[in-house]
Motif scaffolding. Structure first.
Motif, mmCIF file in Angstrom:
data_model
loop_
_atom_site.group_PDB
_atom_site.id
_atom_site.type_symbol
_atom_site.label_atom_id
_atom_site.label_comp_id
_atom_site.label_asym_id
_atom_site.label_seq_id
_atom_site.Cartn_x
_atom_site.Cartn_y
_atom_site.Cartn_z
ATOM 1 N N PRO A 1 2.507 4.411 -1.246
ATOM 2 C CA PRO A 1 2.348 5.153 -2.502
ATOM 3 C C PRO A 1 3.689 5.478 -3.135
ATOM 4 O O PRO A 1 4.705 5.576 -2.452
ATOM 5 C CB PRO A 1 1.613 6.421 -2.060
ATOM 6 C CG PRO A 1 2.003 6.583 -0.625
ATOM 7 C CD PRO A 1 2.164 5.201 -0.076
ATOM 8 N N GLU A 2 3.665 5.676 -4.436
ATOM 9 C CA GLU A 2 4.872 6.030 -5.167
ATOM 10 C C GLU A 2 4.824 7.502 -5.558
ATOM 11 O O GLU A 2 3.762 8.036 -5.874
ATOM 12 C CB GLU A 2 5.010 5.167 -6.413
ATOM 13 C CG GLU A 2 5.201 3.685 -6.107
ATOM 14 C CD GLU A 2 5.352 2.869 -7.387
ATOM 15 O OE1 GLU A 2 5.303 3.473 -8.478
ATOM 16 O OE2 GLU A 2 5.499 1.650 -7.278
ATOM 17 N N GLY A 3 5.963 8.149 -5.569
ATOM 18 C CA GLY A 3 6.015 9.553 -5.932
ATOM 19 C C GLY A 3 7.183 10.225 -5.253
ATOM 20 O O GLY A 3 7.851 9.627 -4.401
ATOM 21 N N PRO A 4 7.431 11.485 -5.608
ATOM 22 C CA PRO A 4 8.545 12.215 -4.985
ATOM 23 C C PRO A 4 8.244 12.528 -3.522
ATOM 24 O O PRO A 4 7.085 12.774 -3.160
ATOM 25 C CB PRO A 4 8.629 13.509 -5.814
ATOM 26 C CG PRO A 4 7.262 13.659 -6.392
ATOM 27 C CD PRO A 4 6.737 12.265 -6.621
ATOM 28 N N PRO A 5 9.262 12.487 -2.674
ATOM 29 C CA PRO A 5 9.034 12.780 -1.256
ATOM 30 C C PRO A 5 8.688 14.255 -1.047
ATOM 31 O O PRO A 5 9.156 15.137 -1.767
ATOM 32 C CB PRO A 5 10.368 12.425 -0.597
ATOM 33 C CG PRO A 5 11.374 12.564 -1.693
ATOM 34 C CD PRO A 5 10.670 12.175 -2.968
ATOM 35 N N ILE A 6 7.887 14.495 -0.032
ATOM 36 C CA ILE A 6 7.514 15.857 0.328
ATOM 37 C C ILE A 6 8.698 16.527 1.029
ATOM 38 O O ILE A 6 9.399 15.879 1.818
ATOM 39 C CB ILE A 6 6.285 15.832 1.273
ATOM 40 C CG1 ILE A 6 5.049 15.360 0.507
ATOM 41 C CG2 ILE A 6 6.029 17.194 1.887
ATOM 42 C CD1 ILE A 6 4.630 16.308 -0.600
ATOM 43 N N PRO B 1 -3.429 11.813 5.124
ATOM 44 C CA PRO B 1 -3.198 12.559 3.871
ATOM 45 C C PRO B 1 -3.249 14.069 4.106
ATOM 46 O O PRO B 1 -4.012 14.556 4.936
ATOM 47 C CB PRO B 1 -4.350 12.088 2.982
ATOM 48 C CG PRO B 1 -4.709 10.740 3.496
ATOM 49 C CD PRO B 1 -4.490 10.804 4.984
ATOM 50 N N ALA C 1 0.802 -1.215 0.000
ATOM 51 C CA ALA C 1 0.000 0.000 0.000
ATOM 52 C C ALA C 1 0.841 1.274 0.000
ATOM 53 O O ALA C 1 0.291 2.362 -0.040
ATOM 54 C CB ALA C 1 -0.924 0.011 1.205
#
Lengths: 94, 136
Positions: free
Chosen positions: B101-106, B127, B99
């Motif tokens: 999520p994939e994406g650039p880190p904040i 979120p 579960a």
């Protein structure tokens, strides 16, 4: 802004909404926030030196960035229809 | 006549001396027999004790074996229970990382909000929607 704040009120307790305001005076920003952010679910701050905009690589506004578990999962530029906005909230909380 | 009597006395005297020696040796025989009987009795007692000792010695091991037997089965079910309990969480944990999520880190930032609270971007537990806007 009013639509985003309205939907944010529906997801209160499930999603944190942070409104980052472009550099301006605190008085003008607070006045605008009182007019737009009425649900109480959206918290805001003034980015006095635009360092937060720069850290998120945001060069203009409005821009929305959804993050889940410290990872950016969605980003949109400009105004989007309410249906797409609701879909973004649903995807983030799924 | 007197001579005959004296001769008889002498003869009797000679016989009496011999019977004294025999009398001294006679008690020895019964004593020996008695000792042998005592030894036999003692041996019999010892044998009986030895037999009894063997019998007693055989009983305790049987009891010990009986006591040890329940301990082994008691450990086996406990081990089985632990394995079953451990197996369930491992299966659950194996499915959780899917579960992520994939994406650039904040960006790691500490935001001081207008309401006086502080929000750390890397410590969010749910979120987050960052909405960039301007008052104009």
């Amino acid at each position: 802004m009013p639509v985003v704040d309205y939907v944010a009120g529906e997801y209160a307790g499930q999603v944190d909404v942070i409104a980052v305001a472009w550099a301006s005076t605190h008085e003008k920003t607070a006045s605008a926030a009182r007019g737009f952010l009425t649900s109480g679910a959206t918290r805001w701050l003034l980015d006095e030196d635009n360092s937060i905009f720069a850290a998120f690589e945001v060069t203009y506004q409005p821009v929305g960035v959804f993050a889940v578990n410290g990872v950016e999962v969605n980003r949109w530029f400009g105004s989007i229809p309410e249906q797409e906005l609701r879909q973004a909230f649903m995807d983030a909380t799924a | 006549m007197v001579g005959a009597i004296l001769a008889a006395v002498i003869v009797l005297g000679a016989c009496g001396g011999g019977s004294d020696e025999q009398a001294a040796s006679e008690p020895a025989e019964p004593a020996t027999t008695s000792t042998a009987a005592t030894s036999a009795t003692t041996s019999a007692t010892t044998a009986t004790t030895a037999v009894s000792g063997t019998t007693v010695a055989e009983d305790p091991p049987a009891a010990t074996t009986t006591t040890a037997a329940p301990e082994e089965p008691a450990e086996a079910p406990a081990t089985t229970t632990v394995v079953e309990t451990t197996a369930v969480p491992e299966t659950t944990q194996a499915t959780q990382p899917v579960a992520v999520p994939e994406g650039p880190p904040i960006p790691a930032l500490t935001l001081e909000l207008d309401d006086g609270t502080t929000f750390v971007t890397t410590e969010a537990t749910r979120p987050v929607l960052y909405l960039f806007w301007a008052e104009w």
